[in-house]
Design a protein around this motif. Structure first.
Motif, PDB file in Angstrom:
ATOM      1  N   SER A 216       0.811  -1.222   0.000  1.00  0.00           N
ATOM      2  CA  SER A 216       0.000   0.000   0.000  1.00  0.00           C
ATOM      3  C   SER A 216       0.840   1.266   0.000  1.00  0.00           C
ATOM      4  O   SER A 216       0.290   2.363   0.150  1.00  0.00           O
ATOM      5  N   ARG A 287      -9.703   1.470  -7.215  1.00  0.00           N
ATOM      6  CA  ARG A 287     -10.633   0.348  -7.278  1.00  0.00           C
ATOM      7  C   ARG A 287     -11.821   0.677  -8.175  1.00  0.00           C
ATOM      8  O   ARG A 287     -12.246   1.824  -8.270  1.00  0.00           O
ATOM      9  N   ARG A 288     -12.334  -0.356  -8.830  1.00  0.00           N
ATOM     10  CA  ARG A 288     -13.495  -0.174  -9.698  1.00  0.00           C
ATOM     11  C   ARG A 288     -14.625   0.482  -8.901  1.00  0.00           C
ATOM     12  O   ARG A 288     -14.967   0.040  -7.803  1.00  0.00           O
ATOM     13  N   GLN A 290     -14.417   3.532  -7.742  1.00  0.00           N
ATOM     14  CA  GLN A 290     -13.811   4.641  -7.007  1.00  0.00           C
ATOM     15  C   GLN A 290     -13.558   5.808  -7.957  1.00  0.00           C
ATOM     16  O   GLN A 290     -13.220   5.603  -9.131  1.00  0.00           O
ATOM     17  N   TYR A 293     -10.959   5.968 -11.188  1.00  0.00           N
ATOM     18  CA  TYR A 293     -10.728   4.674 -11.851  1.00  0.00           C
ATOM     19  C   TYR A 293     -11.190   4.732 -13.300  1.00  0.00           C
ATOM     20  O   TYR A 293     -12.251   5.277 -13.612  1.00  0.00           O
ATOM     21  N   ASP A 298      -6.614  -0.426 -15.880  1.00  0.00           N
ATOM     22  CA  ASP A 298      -6.707  -1.734 -15.226  1.00  0.00           C
ATOM     23  C   ASP A 298      -6.342  -2.806 -16.240  1.00  0.00           C
ATOM     24  O   ASP A 298      -7.203  -3.424 -16.857  1.00  0.00           O
ATOM     25  N   ASP A 302      -8.849  -6.807 -13.187  1.00  0.00           N
ATOM     26  CA  ASP A 302      -9.219  -7.389 -11.892  1.00  0.00           C
ATOM     27  C   ASP A 302      -9.901  -6.399 -10.962  1.00  0.00           C
ATOM     28  O   ASP A 302     -10.153  -6.700  -9.795  1.00  0.00           O
ATOM     29  N   GLY A 303     -10.225  -5.210 -11.489  1.00  0.00           N
ATOM     30  CA  GLY A 303     -10.890  -4.220 -10.666  1.00  0.00           C
ATOM     31  C   GLY A 303      -9.943  -3.327  -9.892  1.00  0.00           C
ATOM     32  O   GLY A 303     -10.386  -2.432  -9.157  1.00  0.00           O
ATOM     33  N   LEU A 304      -8.648  -3.526 -10.051  1.00  0.00           N
ATOM     34  CA  LEU A 304      -7.635  -2.716  -9.393  1.00  0.00           C
ATOM     35  C   LEU A 304      -6.763  -2.062 -10.458  1.00  0.00           C
ATOM     36  O   LEU A 304      -6.113  -2.761 -11.251  1.00  0.00           O
ATOM     37  N   GLU A 307      -1.825  -0.735  -9.989  1.00  0.00           N
ATOM     38  CA  GLU A 307      -1.128  -1.555  -8.996  1.00  0.00           C
ATOM     39  C   GLU A 307       0.365  -1.360  -9.169  1.00  0.00           C
ATOM     40  O   GLU A 307       0.871  -1.260 -10.271  1.00  0.00           O
TER      41      GLU A 307
END
Length: 308
Positions: A216, A287-288, A290, A293, A298, A302-304, A307
């Protein structure tokens, strides 16, 4: 096959009374501006200063593209860890990557490595964020997070290291090598080891929040994230001697991780790139659903997005 041989008088890592450990940066790819170039070199100095053991001198004859496509040949006598820093276009959900290449016989420590920086939006990033990211990636080149799995620890002669760094516990993978675990417990951590992110190359974000090798850490921008005793312990577990006094002040979180106080301004339609999101201070990954986004950021769906 890359060829490497220890120079006369060289022994296991730490046995050579030679120059202090150093990282030699070799820039490749798109031109890098003065400010980010300075940050890269400063990160190399800061990470080098964490190591008390010298680099084991070695003579190499590495063909072009041996470690990764596009890398040049590497030949001659090395007395420092060589890191190629390439500025190139990466997937939109990546800002930077770093990894070691060939490993010394005996010590299984890296001989050279590579860091890729995403050229898209790089000029938008403050110097502090480039410095923080490069410290993170240089630590990956040293082997933290990249040499924890057995299959990654194969030396130039084909010898494999059987030390155990990871252990599966239910749905979680723990880091269990002794030095970092001792540091974790000294900080108040409990359990059989240190929880890892699903990629198995970073400390779990919920366990260490903003630590420099946290999964993070990208959520904490505009500052240098701490190189804690956990990461210095992980360097010791790999076989380096470290400058323990250079660990940054650090506490394990109690409860949820803190968030940066000022929410970022999100442009209509989302961020144009991951570099732009990071420069704005957005908590990454996005994140999807948010704000900020976009599916284009992405890469694996994967919705993130974005990364590390």
């Amino acid at each position: 096959m890359a060829l490497a041989s220890a120079l006369p008088g060289a022994g296991p890592a730490g046995a050579v009374a030679a120059e202090p450990f150093g990282i030699e940066v070799r820039f490749l790819g798109a031109p890098l501006g003065a400010a980010p170039r300075s940050a890269v070199n400063e990160a190399a100095r800061r990470v080098s200063a964490l190591i008390a053991s010298p680099f084991e001198p070695v003579r190499v004859d590495v063909p072009a593209g041996e470690c990764d496509r596009g890398l040049p040949a590497l030949r001659g006598r090395l007395t420092r860890l060589v890191v190629f820093v390439r500025v190139k276009r990466l997937d939109d959900d990546l800002y930077a990557t770093g990894m070691p290449c060939d490993l010394h016989d005996g010590s299984f420590l890296p001989i050279y490595g590579v860091v890729d920086l995403n050229s898209a939006g790089l000029s938008d990033l403050p110097r502090t964020d480039v410095l923080d990211t490069m410290i993170h990636e240089f630590l990956h080149v040293l082997g933290v997070g990249t040499l924890w799995e057995r299959d990654a620890r194969v030396s130039v002669s084909g010898e494999q290291d059987d030390r155990v760094f990871l252990k599966r516990q239910g749905k979680t993978t723990l880091y269990v090598a002794p030095r970092a675990v001792a540091a974790f417990r000294a900080l108040g951590g409990r359990g059989a080891g240190i929880p890892l992110d699903p990629d198995l190359g970073h400390w779990a974000g919920g366990a260490v929040c903003s630590e420099v090798l946290s999964g993070s850490s990208g959520a904490y921008t505009g500052r240098l994230n701490p190189v804690s005793p956990l990461t210095l312990g992980a360097l010791e577990d790999l076989g380096y001697r470290v400058q323990a006094g250079r660990a940054a002040p650090f506490r394990l979180p109690v409860g949820a991780c803190p968030v940066q106080a000022d929410p970022p301004a999100v442009p209509a339609g989302g961020f144009a790139s991951c570099a732009a999101a990071r420069a704005a201070g957005a908590a990454l990954p996005l994140r999807r659903g948010q704000p900020g986004y976009r599916p284009e950021l992405d890469g694996d769906g994967d919705g993130l997005a974005c990364e590390r």
